[in-house]
Design a protein around this motif. Structure first.
Motif, short mmCIF file in Angstrom:
data_model
loop_
_atom_site.label_atom_id
_atom_site.label_comp_id
_atom_site.label_asym_id
_atom_site.label_seq_id
_atom_site.Cartn_x
_atom_site.Cartn_y
_atom_site.Cartn_z
N PRO A 63 0.81 -1.22 0.00
CA PRO A 63 0.00 0.00 0.00
C PRO A 63 0.85 1.27 0.00
N LEU A 64 0.28 2.33 -0.55
CA LEU A 64 0.94 3.62 -0.55
C LEU A 64 0.89 4.24 0.85
N LYS A 65 -0.22 4.03 1.56
CA LYS A 65 -0.39 4.60 2.89
C LYS A 65 -0.82 3.52 3.88
N THR A 66 -0.32 3.65 5.10
CA THR A 66 -0.74 2.78 6.19
C THR A 66 -1.19 3.67 7.34
N TYR A 67 -2.36 3.37 7.87
CA TYR A 67 -2.92 4.15 8.97
C TYR A 67 -2.87 3.32 10.25
N LEU A 68 -2.28 3.91 11.29
CA LEU A 68 -2.12 3.21 12.56
C LEU A 68 -2.58 4.11 13.70
N ARG A 69 -3.44 3.57 14.56
CA ARG A 69 -3.92 4.32 15.72
C ARG A 69 -3.96 3.38 16.92
N PHE A 70 -3.34 3.79 18.01
CA PHE A 70 -3.34 2.97 19.21
C PHE A 70 -3.27 3.87 20.43
N GLU A 71 -3.57 3.30 21.59
CA GLU A 71 -3.46 4.06 22.82
C GLU A 71 -2.74 3.24 23.88
N LEU A 72 -2.04 3.93 24.74
CA LEU A 72 -1.43 3.31 25.90
C LEU A 72 -2.32 3.65 27.09
N ILE A 73 -3.01 2.63 27.60
CA ILE A 73 -3.85 2.81 28.77
C ILE A 73 -2.96 2.86 30.00
N THR A 74 -3.20 3.82 30.87
CA THR A 74 -2.47 3.91 32.13
C THR A 74 -3.47 4.29 33.23
N SER A 75 -3.00 4.41 34.44
CA SER A 75 -3.86 4.88 35.52
C SER A 75 -3.34 6.22 36.01
N TRP A 76 -3.98 6.73 37.06
CA TRP A 76 -3.60 7.99 37.68
C TRP A 76 -2.21 7.95 38.26
N LYS A 77 -1.59 6.77 38.33
CA LYS A 77 -0.23 6.65 38.89
C LYS A 77 0.81 7.30 37.97
N ILE A 78 0.51 7.31 36.67
CA ILE A 78 1.50 7.82 35.72
C ILE A 78 1.02 9.17 35.17
N LYS A 79 1.53 10.25 35.76
CA LYS A 79 1.20 11.59 35.30
C LYS A 79 1.93 11.87 33.99
N LYS A 80 1.45 12.86 33.25
CA LYS A 80 1.99 13.10 31.91
C LYS A 80 3.48 13.42 31.91
N GLU A 81 3.95 14.13 32.96
CA GLU A 81 5.38 14.45 33.01
C GLU A 81 6.21 13.17 33.09
N LYS A 82 5.75 12.24 33.91
CA LYS A 82 6.46 10.97 34.06
C LYS A 82 6.36 10.16 32.78
N PHE A 83 5.17 10.18 32.16
CA PHE A 83 4.98 9.43 30.91
C PHE A 83 5.94 9.94 29.84
N PHE A 84 6.05 11.25 29.69
CA PHE A 84 6.92 11.81 28.66
C PHE A 84 8.40 11.55 28.96
N SER A 85 8.76 11.60 30.23
CA SER A 85 10.16 11.32 30.58
C SER A 85 10.51 9.87 30.26
N LEU A 86 9.57 8.95 30.51
CA LEU A 86 9.79 7.55 30.18
C LEU A 86 9.83 7.34 28.67
N LEU A 87 9.03 8.11 27.96
CA LEU A 87 9.03 8.06 26.50
C LEU A 87 10.42 8.42 25.97
N PHE A 88 11.03 9.43 26.55
CA PHE A 88 12.37 9.85 26.14
C PHE A 88 13.41 8.80 26.53
N LYS A 89 13.22 8.21 27.72
CA LYS A 89 14.16 7.19 28.20
C LYS A 89 14.19 5.99 27.25
N PHE A 90 13.04 5.64 26.67
CA PHE A 90 12.96 4.52 25.75
C PHE A 90 13.24 4.92 24.29
N LYS A 91 13.78 6.13 24.13
CA LYS A 91 14.16 6.65 22.82
C LYS A 91 12.96 6.69 21.86
N LEU A 92 11.82 7.09 22.42
CA LEU A 92 10.60 7.21 21.62
C LEU A 92 10.18 8.68 21.50
#
Length: 320
Positions: A206-235
């Motif tokens: 195909p010329l185009k591929t569409y991908l949509r997903f979500e990472l479900i988390t709880s109130w334990k992981i605030k956005k600042e922590k989520f983004f810092s972990l995203l950077f840690k995993f080179k994402l």
């Protein structure tokens, strides 16, 4: 009979449902405010708001009643709840001095009505199918959306840019990331929402591929922590594909002005208007009749018994 009244209501178009609500309120001489997004019925106290959206997700499938069960679009999400509240209003069994009501026309995925209303009420009951449990905890989600440009070639040739392979590689990285998140948050998991690409009848990349997903988390992981972990995993480079997110929340029922003491408690795993009210500084819980598992599906259903039991439970809670 109750089933005939419900069938009449659920098979109306959205425009007709709005008119149906207006007619009930006018006949009962109940004051209300109507906008292009909601009907709002203010109470004298303006302390507790009942929120119940009246539209549905997906195409309208005519509702049928067979062997004690209603089958069709929207019967549990969220027309059973809307009908139960309207039934109590018609029969003067809902305390409109104590409880304000809002019937949003846009489903929670849009979520504009709460912000446009911006209610004075502090406590909110958001009606959704919860099997008559009170959901005072809400999981969050970080939703990513990709539209990947590839090279369209005959299947016998390896494309220089393979959109499908890129999409699979992204999924693999985030699956590994979700496994790590699960070590610090038992609710964390990767939920694939859409993966479109390839051709059913053509041997072709195909010329185009569409991908949509979500990472479900709880109130334990605030956005600042989520983004810092995203950077840690080179994402980090994938942050720009983050479409929307919500951190989730916990609401204490200790001072909530409705007695939910003898009602089972649970966790909301879905987007609802509760998120919007929480962001507005309100105290929301999610509650209602019907089973969320069947919402938005081709087999959406609600039993007459569930409807009758829900009406009785609403009367017990909201008539005083």
């Amino acid at each position: 009979m109750l089933e005939k009244e419900f069938l009449k209501f659920v098979n109306l178009s959205l425009k007709e449902k709005i008119k149906y609500i207006e007619n009930i309120l006018k006949k009962k001489n109940i004051s209300f405010i109507k906008t292009n997004k909601f009907i709002y019925i203010p109470s004298k106290e303006k302390r507790i708001l009942l929120d119940c959206h009246i539209d549905i997700v997906g195409p309208l499938k005519k509702v049928e009643f067979k062997e004690g069960i209603f089958w069709g679009s929207g019967v549990c999400d969220n027309l059973g709840n809307a009908f139960a509240l309207l039934y109590l209003i018609k029969n003067e069994k809902l305390n409109l001095k104590k409880y304000s009501l809002v019937f949003p026309f846009d489903e929670e995925e849009e979520g504009k009505a709460p912000y446009l209303l911006n209610p004075k009420e502090k406590y909110i009951v958001v009606f959704e199918p919860t099997n008559l449990e009170v959901w005072n905890k809400n999981l969050g989600a970080y939703e990513f959306e990709f539209e990947i440009e590839g090279e369209s070639t005959h299947g016998a040739y390896i494309p220089k840019i393979d959109g499908l392979k890129i999409a699979f590689d992204i999924l693999k990285k985030f699956e590994n990331f979700s496994k790590y998140l699960r070590k610090i948050d038992k609710y964390a998991y990767l939920n694939i929402l859409s993966f479109l690409g390839g051709y059913k009848n053509l041997y072709n990349h195909p010329l185009k591929t569409y991908l949509r997903f979500e990472l479900i988390t709880s109130w334990k992981i605030k956005k600042e922590k989520f983004f810092s972990l995203l950077f840690k995993f080179k994402l980090k480079k994938y942050k720009k594909f983050l479409k929307e997110y919500d951190e989730g929340f916990i609401i204490s029922l200790k001072n909530f002005p409705i007695d939910f003491k003898n009602i089972k408690k649970g966790i909301c795993r879905s987007w609802t208007n509760a998120h919007a009210y929480y962001n507005l500084g309100k105290i929301p819980v999610v509650f209602g009749l019907g089973n969320l598992r069947y919402a938005h599906t081709k087999n959406e259903k609600l039993s007459l018994r569930e409807l009758e039991h829900g009406i009785k439970k609403f009367k017990d809670l909201f008539s005083k």
